[in-house]
Design a protein around this motif. Structure first.
Motif, PDB file in Angstrom:
ATOM      1  N   SER A  97       0.850  -1.180   0.000  1.00  0.00           N
ATOM      2  CA  SER A  97       0.000   0.000   0.000  1.00  0.00           C
ATOM      3  C   SER A  97       0.888   1.232   0.000  1.00  0.00           C
ATOM      4  O   SER A  97       1.835   1.328   0.775  1.00  0.00           O
ATOM      5  N   ASP A  98       0.587   2.160  -0.884  1.00  0.00           N
ATOM      6  CA  ASP A  98       1.364   3.391  -1.001  1.00  0.00           C
ATOM      7  C   ASP A  98       0.690   4.525  -0.229  1.00  0.00           C
ATOM      8  O   ASP A  98       1.353   5.363   0.353  1.00  0.00           O
ATOM      9  N   SER A  99      -0.636   4.529  -0.230  1.00  0.00           N
ATOM     10  CA  SER A  99      -1.386   5.534   0.526  1.00  0.00           C
ATOM     11  C   SER A  99      -2.816   5.052   0.722  1.00  0.00           C
ATOM     12  O   SER A  99      -3.310   4.208  -0.025  1.00  0.00           O
ATOM     13  N   ALA A 100      -3.470   5.609   1.731  1.00  0.00           N
ATOM     14  CA  ALA A 100      -4.879   5.308   1.997  1.00  0.00           C
ATOM     15  C   ALA A 100      -5.497   6.530   2.659  1.00  0.00           C
ATOM     16  O   ALA A 100      -4.849   7.209   3.459  1.00  0.00           O
ATOM     17  N   ARG A 101      -6.747   6.807   2.309  1.00  0.00           N
ATOM     18  CA  ARG A 101      -7.436   7.957   2.898  1.00  0.00           C
ATOM     19  C   ARG A 101      -8.936   7.676   2.917  1.00  0.00           C
ATOM     20  O   ARG A 101      -9.502   7.180   1.953  1.00  0.00           O
ATOM     21  N   LEU A 102      -9.556   8.051   4.005  1.00  0.00           N
ATOM     22  CA  LEU A 102     -11.003   7.950   4.146  1.00  0.00           C
ATOM     23  C   LEU A 102     -11.535   9.336   4.490  1.00  0.00           C
ATOM     24  O   LEU A 102     -11.051   9.964   5.434  1.00  0.00           O
ATOM     25  N   THR A 103     -12.505   9.803   3.702  1.00  0.00           N
ATOM     26  CA  THR A 103     -13.099  11.113   3.957  1.00  0.00           C
ATOM     27  C   THR A 103     -14.611  10.995   4.064  1.00  0.00           C
ATOM     28  O   THR A 103     -15.228  10.121   3.453  1.00  0.00           O
ATOM     29  N   ARG A 104     -15.175  11.862   4.870  1.00  0.00           N
ATOM     30  CA  ARG A 104     -16.632  12.007   4.954  1.00  0.00           C
ATOM     31  C   ARG A 104     -16.973  13.244   4.132  1.00  0.00           C
ATOM     32  O   ARG A 104     -16.356  14.292   4.276  1.00  0.00           O
ATOM     33  N   LEU A 105     -17.990  13.114   3.268  1.00  0.00           N
ATOM     34  CA  LEU A 105     -18.398  14.221   2.404  1.00  0.00           C
ATOM     35  C   LEU A 105     -19.729  14.771   2.900  1.00  0.00           C
ATOM     36  O   LEU A 105     -20.650  14.017   3.193  1.00  0.00           O
ATOM     37  N   SER A 106     -19.797  16.077   2.995  1.00  0.00           N
ATOM     38  CA  SER A 106     -21.044  16.716   3.421  1.00  0.00           C
ATOM     39  C   SER A 106     -21.185  18.048   2.704  1.00  0.00           C
ATOM     40  O   SER A 106     -20.297  18.457   1.957  1.00  0.00           O
ATOM     41  N   GLU A 107     -22.275  18.724   2.947  1.00  0.00           N
ATOM     42  CA  GLU A 107     -22.497  20.029   2.333  1.00  0.00           C
ATOM     43  C   GLU A 107     -21.435  21.025   2.763  1.00  0.00           C
ATOM     44  O   GLU A 107     -21.114  21.959   2.032  1.00  0.00           O
ATOM     45  N   GLU A 108     -20.862  20.831   3.952  1.00  0.00           N
ATOM     46  CA  GLU A 108     -19.817  21.720   4.454  1.00  0.00           C
ATOM     47  C   GLU A 108     -18.465  21.445   3.803  1.00  0.00           C
ATOM     48  O   GLU A 108     -17.537  22.214   3.945  1.00  0.00           O
ATOM     49  N   GLY A 109     -18.338  20.306   3.126  1.00  0.00           N
ATOM     50  CA  GLY A 109     -17.069  19.952   2.485  1.00  0.00           C
ATOM     51  C   GLY A 109     -16.603  18.563   2.874  1.00  0.00           C
ATOM     52  O   GLY A 109     -17.383  17.734   3.338  1.00  0.00           O
ATOM     53  N   GLU A 110     -15.316  18.331   2.706  1.00  0.00           N
ATOM     54  CA  GLU A 110     -14.708  17.035   3.012  1.00  0.00           C
ATOM     55  C   GLU A 110     -14.037  17.082   4.368  1.00  0.00           C
ATOM     56  O   GLU A 110     -13.363  18.049   4.697  1.00  0.00           O
ATOM     57  N   GLN A 111     -14.214  15.999   5.122  1.00  0.00           N
ATOM     58  CA  GLN A 111     -13.525  15.861   6.394  1.00  0.00           C
ATOM     59  C   GLN A 111     -12.692  14.586   6.322  1.00  0.00           C
ATOM     60  O   GLN A 111     -13.238  13.486   6.152  1.00  0.00           O
ATOM     61  N   VAL A 112     -11.381  14.709   6.426  1.00  0.00           N
ATOM     62  CA  VAL A 112     -10.505  13.544   6.412  1.00  0.00           C
ATOM     63  C   VAL A 112     -10.648  12.832   7.752  1.00  0.00           C
ATOM     64  O   VAL A 112     -10.379  13.409   8.806  1.00  0.00           O
ATOM     65  N   LEU A 113     -11.096  11.586   7.700  1.00  0.00           N
ATOM     66  CA  LEU A 113     -11.260  10.793   8.916  1.00  0.00           C
ATOM     67  C   LEU A 113     -10.007   9.996   9.239  1.00  0.00           C
ATOM     68  O   LEU A 113      -9.716   9.742  10.406  1.00  0.00           O
ATOM     69  N   ALA A 114      -9.286   9.583   8.186  1.00  0.00           N
ATOM     70  CA  ALA A 114      -8.065   8.793   8.383  1.00  0.00           C
ATOM     71  C   ALA A 114      -7.211   8.888   7.132  1.00  0.00           C
ATOM     72  O   ALA A 114      -7.734   8.974   6.025  1.00  0.00           O
ATOM     73  N   ASP A 115      -5.900   8.857   7.351  1.00  0.00           N
ATOM     74  CA  ASP A 115      -4.992   8.864   6.207  1.00  0.00           C
ATOM     75  C   ASP A 115      -3.809   7.917   6.409  1.00  0.00           C
ATOM     76  O   ASP A 115      -2.751   8.089   5.838  1.00  0.00           O
ATOM     77  N   ARG A 116      -4.031   6.909   7.235  1.00  0.00           N
ATOM     78  CA  ARG A 116      -3.046   5.837   7.425  1.00  0.00           C
ATOM     79  C   ARG A 116      -3.760   4.509   7.184  1.00  0.00           C
ATOM     80  O   ARG A 116      -4.921   4.337   7.557  1.00  0.00           O
ATOM     81  N   VAL A 117      -3.048   3.570   6.573  1.00  0.00           N
ATOM     82  CA  VAL A 117      -3.648   2.305   6.141  1.00  0.00           C
ATOM     83  C   VAL A 117      -4.412   1.615   7.261  1.00  0.00           C
ATOM     84  O   VAL A 117      -5.590   1.263   7.110  1.00  0.00           O
ATOM     85  N   GLY A 118      -3.795   1.397   8.401  1.00  0.00           N
ATOM     86  CA  GLY A 118      -4.450   0.686   9.501  1.00  0.00           C
ATOM     87  C   GLY A 118      -5.688   1.394  10.004  1.00  0.00           C
ATOM     88  O   GLY A 118      -6.709   0.761  10.289  1.00  0.00           O
ATOM     89  N   THR A 119      -5.620   2.704  10.111  1.00  0.00           N
ATOM     90  CA  THR A 119      -6.761   3.479  10.589  1.00  0.00           C
ATOM     91  C   THR A 119      -7.891   3.472   9.570  1.00  0.00           C
ATOM     92  O   THR A 119      -9.065   3.358   9.938  1.00  0.00           O
ATOM     93  N   VAL A 120      -7.554   3.581   8.286  1.00  0.00           N
ATOM     94  CA  VAL A 120      -8.571   3.509   7.234  1.00  0.00           C
ATOM     95  C   VAL A 120      -9.257   2.148   7.282  1.00  0.00           C
ATOM     96  O   VAL A 120     -10.491   2.059   7.237  1.00  0.00           O
TER      97      VAL A 120
END
Length: 165
Positions: A97-120
């Motif tokens: 794995s080179d990178s991983a990211r999980l974001t929540r999308l809402s009307e307010e924009g994007e919120q990064v919830l995690a950007d490490r493989v294990g956490t994602v």
């Protein structure tokens, strides 16, 4: 979990970028994806691995692969999530794995919830409510896994059904 869109690049027979719009597929109701390949793309996005645990999923003409999966989950309200991952083949031929990211999308924009493989991986499991083995057994049903699902007994079956429902 409701699939919305899947983007892939550099995965097996898909060297060039491809996009699947599940909303278009589902406009007439229920749909299924069948065949010897296909399930690995979503599980690769959600869990960083394929149901067959293959380590040979990057196209032979490249050393990089990318997957992005947009999905929603409805609890009290519908929430949109996007998980993106990139993978790289080493000089020795192994894939990591080179990178991983999980974001929540809402009307307010994007919120990064995690950007490490294990956490994602852990947050995807938590959001969907299924660990990767349960997801493979109940949602993906790769060859041979459906019979494994049917043959589960006792405590294993009860635990999995508890997690499902």
């Amino acid at each position: 979990m409701k699939p919305i869109r899947l983007k892939i690049k550099g995965l097996n027979s898909f060297l060039e970028p491809q996009e699947i719009d599940f909303q278009t597929l589902a406009k007439d109701g229920l749909f299924g994806i069948f065949g010897p390949t296909g399930s690995g793309k979503i599980t690769l996005a959600l869990y960083g691995t394929t149901a067959r645990n293959s380590s040979n999923y990057i196209h032979v003409s490249t050393d990089k692969a990318f997957v992005e999966y947009l999905f929603s989950v409805k609890e009290k309200a519908e929430t949109l999530y996007r998980v993106t991952r990139s993978f790289k083949r080493s000089k020795e031929g192994s894939i990591r794995s080179d990178s991983a990211r999980l974001t929540r999308l809402s009307e307010e924009g994007e919120q990064v919830l995690a950007d490490r493989v294990g956490t994602v991986n852990e947050l995807c499991r938590s959001i969907i409510g299924l660990n990767k083995d349960d997801f493979f057994r109940t949602v993906v049903l790769p060859q041979g896994k459906f019979s494994e699902f049917l043959k589960l007994e006792g405590k294993q079956r009860n635990e999995m059904l508890e997690r499902l429902f």
